[in-house]
Design an enzyme around this catalytic site. Structure first.
Site, short mmCIF file in Angstrom:
data_model
loop_
_atom_site.label_atom_id
_atom_site.label_comp_id
_atom_site.label_asym_id
_atom_site.label_seq_id
_atom_site.Cartn_x
_atom_site.Cartn_y
_atom_site.Cartn_z
N ARG A 53 0.79 -1.18 -0.08
CA ARG A 53 -0.07 0.13 -0.16
C ARG A 53 0.87 1.22 -0.03
O ARG A 53 0.17 2.34 -0.19
CB ARG A 53 -0.95 0.21 1.28
CG ARG A 53 -2.54 -0.68 1.02
CD ARG A 53 -2.96 -0.36 2.31
NE ARG A 53 -4.37 -0.31 2.46
CZ ARG A 53 -5.22 -1.47 2.57
NH1 ARG A 53 -4.67 -2.51 2.54
NH2 ARG A 53 -6.42 -1.13 2.77
N ARG A 96 -10.30 5.68 4.69
CA ARG A 96 -9.58 4.66 4.11
C ARG A 96 -9.55 5.07 2.49
O ARG A 96 -8.37 4.79 1.97
CB ARG A 96 -10.40 3.33 4.38
CG ARG A 96 -10.34 2.87 5.69
CD ARG A 96 -11.08 1.75 6.00
NE ARG A 96 -10.79 0.60 5.02
CZ ARG A 96 -11.68 -0.26 4.56
NH1 ARG A 96 -12.85 -0.13 4.86
NH2 ARG A 96 -11.25 -1.17 3.97
P1 AMP Z 1 -8.29 -4.16 4.00
O1 AMP Z 1 -9.01 -5.07 4.37
O2 AMP Z 1 -6.89 -4.47 2.69
O3 AMP Z 1 -9.05 -3.03 3.49
O4 AMP Z 1 -7.42 -3.46 5.21
C1 AMP Z 1 -8.09 -3.26 6.29
C2 AMP Z 1 -7.07 -2.20 7.05
O5 AMP Z 1 -5.81 -2.94 7.53
C3 AMP Z 1 -6.60 -0.96 6.46
O6 AMP Z 1 -7.41 0.11 6.78
C4 AMP Z 1 -5.26 -0.79 7.14
O7 AMP Z 1 -5.73 -0.16 8.49
C5 AMP Z 1 -4.60 -2.04 7.51
N1 AMP Z 1 -3.81 -2.57 6.45
C6 AMP Z 1 -4.09 -3.49 5.55
N2 AMP Z 1 -3.17 -3.65 4.79
C7 AMP Z 1 -2.26 -2.91 5.04
C8 AMP Z 1 -0.89 -2.37 4.34
N3 AMP Z 1 -0.56 -3.08 3.28
N4 AMP Z 1 -0.25 -1.51 5.08
C9 AMP Z 1 -0.58 -0.67 5.92
N5 AMP Z 1 -2.16 -0.84 6.47
C10 AMP Z 1 -2.49 -2.05 6.00
#
Ligand code: AMP
Length: 189
Positions: free
Chosen positions: A89, A145
């Site tokens: 990310r 987000r």
């Molecule tokens: P997601 O399910 O991929 O939308 O991720 C949910 C949350 O996990 C995100 O809003 C971040 O808080 C954290 N997160 C997931 N992947 C990452 C990443 N590669 N880098 C930083 N935070 C992450």
């Protein structure tokens, strides 16, 4: 070996399409969001550390995220390939992933960019919140987000474009149509 990054804003359909890709290509699915949620659910030390960060819709620091991701890859050495979902990310995460894979004689083969506009995302997330009740899908957290995506995560794309690895797939429409287009991109690698 086929290593994919599935890339797109929250609600773009990364999870749905990843599930279908795993079934078809027998890849190991590595979703950092799922990993963090599992740590939180199990009250691990890492889970306690990141709980508030996820609840606020912020990004977890790179060092924590990279270490967790690399450990998961090491736990699945027999995989035919990996789908990286929600990772990288940030550009430092992308650089760390390249270096890590290079150390194993591997590389990212393809970055699938699921192209979805903001209005469509917001509709999808509202629906998902009704269905799953994910606490980070509430309206203000969603905005945070999406903001994190457009302020930080989007910069990962030029990094991979510079390597000629990005294929853009329209993420709006029928799940099956999107999947067919994704498979065509993979089969062209
Ligand atoms: P997601 O399910 O991929 O939308 O991720 C949910 C949350 O996990 C995100 O809003 C971040 O808080 C954290 N997160 C997931 N992947 C990452 C990443 N590669 N880098 C930083 N935070 C992450």
């Amino acid at each position: 070996m086929l290593n994919l990054v599935i890339f797109g804003p929250p609600g773009a359909g990364k999870g749905t399409q990843s599930d279908k890709l795993i079934a078809k290509y027998q890849l190991c699915h590595l979703s950092t969001g799922d990993m963090f949620r599992l740590h939180i659910k199990n009250d691990t030390a890492l889970g306690l550390k990141v709980k508030q960060i996820l609840a606020d819709g912020m990004l977890v620091p790179d060092s924590i995220t990279i270490e967790m991701l690399e450990e998961e890859v090491q736990k699945n050495p027999e995989a035919k390939g990996y789908i990286f979902d929600g990772f990288p990310r940030t550009v430092p995460q992308a650089e760390a992933l390249d270096a890590f894979l290079a150390g194993k004689g591997q590389k990212i083969d393809l970055v699938l960019q699921l192209d979805v506009d903001q209005e469509a995302i917001e509709k999808r997330i509202a629906k998902r919140q009704e269905e799953s009740g994910r606490p980070d899908d509430s309206a203000d957290k969603l905005l945070k987000r999406i903001d994190e995506y457009f302020s930080k995560t989007i910069h990962v794309l030029p990094y991979y474009e510079g390597q000629g690895k990005v294929t853009k797939v329209n993420g709006i429409g029928e799940i099956e149509t999107i999947f067919t287009n994704i498979c065509a991109a993979i089969d062209a690698v």
